[in-house]
Design an enzyme around this catalytic site. Structure first.
Site, PDB file in Angstrom:
ATOM      1  N   LYS A 273     100.737  68.801  52.461  1.00 16.15           N
ATOM      2  CA  LYS A 273     100.391  69.593  53.635  1.00 16.15           C
ATOM      3  C   LYS A 273     101.629  70.156  54.313  1.00 16.15           C
ATOM      4  O   LYS A 273     101.550  71.074  55.106  1.00 16.15           O
ATOM      5  CB  LYS A 273      99.511  68.820  54.615  1.00 16.15           C
ATOM      6  CG  LYS A 273      99.858  67.379  54.822  1.00 16.15           C
ATOM      7  CD  LYS A 273      98.710  66.620  55.493  1.00 16.15           C
ATOM      8  CE  LYS A 273      98.953  65.127  55.429  1.00 16.15           C
ATOM      9  NZ  LYS A 273      97.856  64.325  55.890  1.00 16.15           N
TER      10      LYS A 273
ATOM     11  N   LYS B 131     104.083  67.479  44.109  1.00 22.15           N
ATOM     12  CA  LYS B 131     102.719  67.113  44.501  1.00 22.15           C
ATOM     13  C   LYS B 131     102.194  68.059  45.581  1.00 22.15           C
ATOM     14  O   LYS B 131     102.987  68.608  46.368  1.00 22.15           O
ATOM     15  CB  LYS B 131     102.660  65.651  44.958  1.00 22.15           C
ATOM     16  CG  LYS B 131     103.229  65.419  46.302  1.00 22.15           C
ATOM     17  CD  LYS B 131     102.806  64.087  46.905  1.00 22.15           C
ATOM     18  CE  LYS B 131     103.339  64.110  48.329  1.00 22.15           C
ATOM     19  NZ  LYS B 131     102.807  63.262  49.284  1.00 22.15           N
TER      20      LYS B 131
ATOM     21  N   LYS C 178     113.142  62.508  54.102  1.00 23.36           N
ATOM     22  CA  LYS C 178     112.881  63.086  55.433  1.00 23.36           C
ATOM     23  C   LYS C 178     114.065  63.032  56.382  1.00 23.36           C
ATOM     24  O   LYS C 178     114.050  63.683  57.420  1.00 23.36           O
ATOM     25  CB  LYS C 178     111.658  62.417  56.083  1.00 23.36           C
ATOM     26  CG  LYS C 178     110.353  62.843  55.431  1.00 23.36           C
ATOM     27  CD  LYS C 178     109.185  62.590  56.355  1.00 23.36           C
ATOM     28  CE  LYS C 178     107.874  63.001  55.733  1.00 23.36           C
ATOM     29  NZ  LYS C 178     106.715  62.406  56.402  1.00 23.36           N
TER      30      LYS C 178
HETATM   31  P1  TYM Z   1      99.243  60.807  54.021  1.00 20.59           P
HETATM   32  O1  TYM Z   1      98.681  61.143  55.367  1.00 20.59           O
HETATM   33  O2  TYM Z   1     100.445  61.559  53.582  1.00 20.59           O
HETATM   34  O3  TYM Z   1      98.148  61.009  52.900  1.00 20.59           O
HETATM   35  C1  TYM Z   1      96.844  60.436  52.979  1.00 20.59           C
HETATM   36  C2  TYM Z   1      96.395  60.021  51.592  1.00 20.59           C
HETATM   37  O4  TYM Z   1      96.354  61.156  50.721  1.00 20.59           O
HETATM   38  C3  TYM Z   1      97.058  60.862  49.517  1.00 20.59           C
HETATM   39  N1  TYM Z   1      97.648  62.086  48.983  1.00 20.59           N
HETATM   40  C4  TYM Z   1      97.455  62.539  47.737  1.00 20.59           C
HETATM   41  N2  TYM Z   1      96.706  62.073  46.715  1.00 20.59           N
HETATM   42  C5  TYM Z   1      96.726  62.781  45.566  1.00 20.59           C
HETATM   43  N3  TYM Z   1      97.423  63.936  45.393  1.00 20.59           N
HETATM   44  C6  TYM Z   1      98.178  64.437  46.405  1.00 20.59           C
HETATM   45  N4  TYM Z   1      98.843  65.572  46.228  1.00 20.59           N
HETATM   46  C7  TYM Z   1      98.213  63.732  47.642  1.00 20.59           C
HETATM   47  N5  TYM Z   1      98.842  63.965  48.823  1.00 20.59           N
HETATM   48  C8  TYM Z   1      98.492  62.936  49.631  1.00 20.59           C
HETATM   49  C9  TYM Z   1      98.140  59.866  49.957  1.00 20.59           C
HETATM   50  O5  TYM Z   1      98.639  59.130  48.850  1.00 20.59           O
HETATM   51  C10 TYM Z   1      97.367  59.021  50.936  1.00 20.59           C
HETATM   52  O6  TYM Z   1      96.626  58.023  50.250  1.00 20.59           O
HETATM   53  N6  TYM Z   1     101.828  56.611  54.808  1.00 20.59           N
HETATM   54  C11 TYM Z   1     100.481  57.146  54.655  1.00 20.59           C
HETATM   55  C12 TYM Z   1      99.574  56.845  55.843  1.00 20.59           C
HETATM   56  C13 TYM Z   1      99.384  55.393  56.128  1.00 20.59           C
HETATM   57  C14 TYM Z   1      98.713  54.449  55.316  1.00 20.59           C
HETATM   58  C15 TYM Z   1      98.751  53.220  56.033  1.00 20.59           C
HETATM   59  C16 TYM Z   1      98.072  54.517  54.069  1.00 20.59           C
HETATM   60  C17 TYM Z   1      99.815  54.744  57.254  1.00 20.59           C
HETATM   61  N7  TYM Z   1      99.424  53.428  57.201  1.00 20.59           N
HETATM   62  C18 TYM Z   1      98.164  52.044  55.517  1.00 20.59           C
HETATM   63  C19 TYM Z   1      97.505  53.352  53.551  1.00 20.59           C
HETATM   64  C20 TYM Z   1      97.545  52.156  54.270  1.00 20.59           C
HETATM   65  C21 TYM Z   1     100.586  58.670  54.552  1.00 20.59           C
HETATM   66  O7  TYM Z   1     101.480  59.272  55.079  1.00 20.59           O
HETATM   67  O8  TYM Z   1      99.516  59.262  53.918  1.00 20.59           O
END
Ligand code: TYM
Length: 334
Positions: A202, A199, A119
């Protein structure tokens, strides 16, 4: 099922950023697990709005997206009677413990993180992006969860979280539970419909790369019809030889509850077109009730705000208790 490793007293926490569109990758890899787990465990679900601002956000849009995501999570089945749904920015302890972890994390460990490297652009990056993982470690460790259900792109952040918990415990005495990641086998990484090597995301440039939870039936049919396939015409689950079809099978498996092999057998002898049409109809059918509930919830934003406020109150209680215990061990005067 992933939760076999847990016991009844286990606590679960996970988070999601209020950026872009919630898509079926988020849903199948993460949100659906949360919904399933809340029948057995206490689940904390956090909307990571402080993380969202590590890349510039338009204030009006941030607010709209945050509330829309809360409604979507409720519509997907997060039940405020069983789970604590809250906004990260409503619980100041996250930023405070995040700061403490910053003082215990060598710069090199943060600069090495894949997300930071991806990023930061040619103009460089803000300190918030660099410190994203220490805030995420705070998000998690404040609630002493045994498990963190996520997609597999979060593994590196989870590894750092576990390392910080161990580092703190070794230096100041037993304080944090060291949590395990919970990752669904094939839905843990749903790939893009236009490119099975990336993957589903969004932030993808092309909207035909993902199916959003709020896509209309016609959009869903069109996107599945246009999804790339592999050479040949057999429906077989072979991720290395046939990654595109394996991804579509994984999506059907996660939505239907049948294994990847069962899905492949059921479509044995059918062509790609028939398989895709079955898949599109399944997704339309599974998303319809979520979309309907979402529309109803969106008519009453005050009710959603009330749920978030109550969630934050519960979250603050647990978070402050853990934070105070950590600060006391470090020698802060409380
Ligand atoms: P984020 O908002 O990008 O995604 C939310 C959740 O969706 C999962 N995910 C996927 N799973 C399968 N296939 C995909 N293509 C796919 N794209 C996204 C992500 O793995 C995630 O579980 N850093 C985190 C947010 C966060 C967080 C936390 C998560 C902040 N604090 C504490 C767990 C615990 C994030 O950006 O997820």
């Amino acid at each position: 099922m992933a939760n076999q490793r847990l016991n009844q007293q286990s606590t679960i926490l996970s988070g999601i950023q209020p950026s872009g569109n919630l898509h079926i990758g988020n849903y199948l890899g993460a949100v659906k697990q949360w919904v399933d787990l809340q029948a057995y465990y206490h689940v904390f679900i956090m909307i990571a709005d402080l993380h969202a601002i590590t890349v510039p956000q338009e204030p009006k849009e941030l607010r709209v997206r945050t509330l829309a995501l809360a409604n979507l999570l409720l519509a997907c089945g997060i039940d405020p009677e069983h789970s604590t749904l809250f906004l990260q920015s409503h619980v100041p302890a996250h930023a405070e413990l995040g700061w403490i972890f910053n003082t215990m994390t060598p710069l090199g460990e943060l600069e090495r993180m894949t997300q930071f490297k991806e990023k930061s652009d040619a103009k460089g990056a803000y300190a918030g992006l660099l410190n994203y993982p220490t805030l995420q470690a705070a998000d998690i460790l404040l609630y002493q969860p045994n498990a963190v259900p996520v997609g597999d792109d979060q593994l590196q952040h989870l590894e750092l979280t576990r390392e910080l918990a161990r580092r703190f415990n070794n230096r100041f005495g037993e304080t944090f539970v060291v949590p395990k990641p919970l990752i669904m086998q094939s839905a843990g990484r749903i790939m893009g419909l236009d490119d099975p090597t990336k993957k589903m995301s969004k932030s993808a440039e092309s909207q035909s790369s993902y199916i959003a939870i709020l896509d209309t039936p016609d959009e869903i049919r069109k996107k599945i019809k246009n999804a790339v396939t592999d050479s040949g015409k057999e429906i077989e689950y072979n991720p290395s030889a046939k990654p595109a079809i394996a991804n579509l099978i994984a999506i059907m498996s996660a939505f239907s509850g049948s294994s990847e092999q069962e899905v492949a057998e059921k479509h044995n002898g059918k062509g790609y077109a028939e398989f895709k049409s079955d898949l599109a109809e399944l997704i339309v059918k599974k998303l319809a009730p979520i979309q309907e509930t979402y529309r109803k919830l969106a008519e009453n934003p005050d009710a959603t705000l009330k749920i978030l406020k109550q969630g934050a109150k519960n979250a603050r209680e647990t978070a402050n208790e853990t934070l105070n215990s950590a600060k006391e061990k470090m020698g802060f005067v409380l």
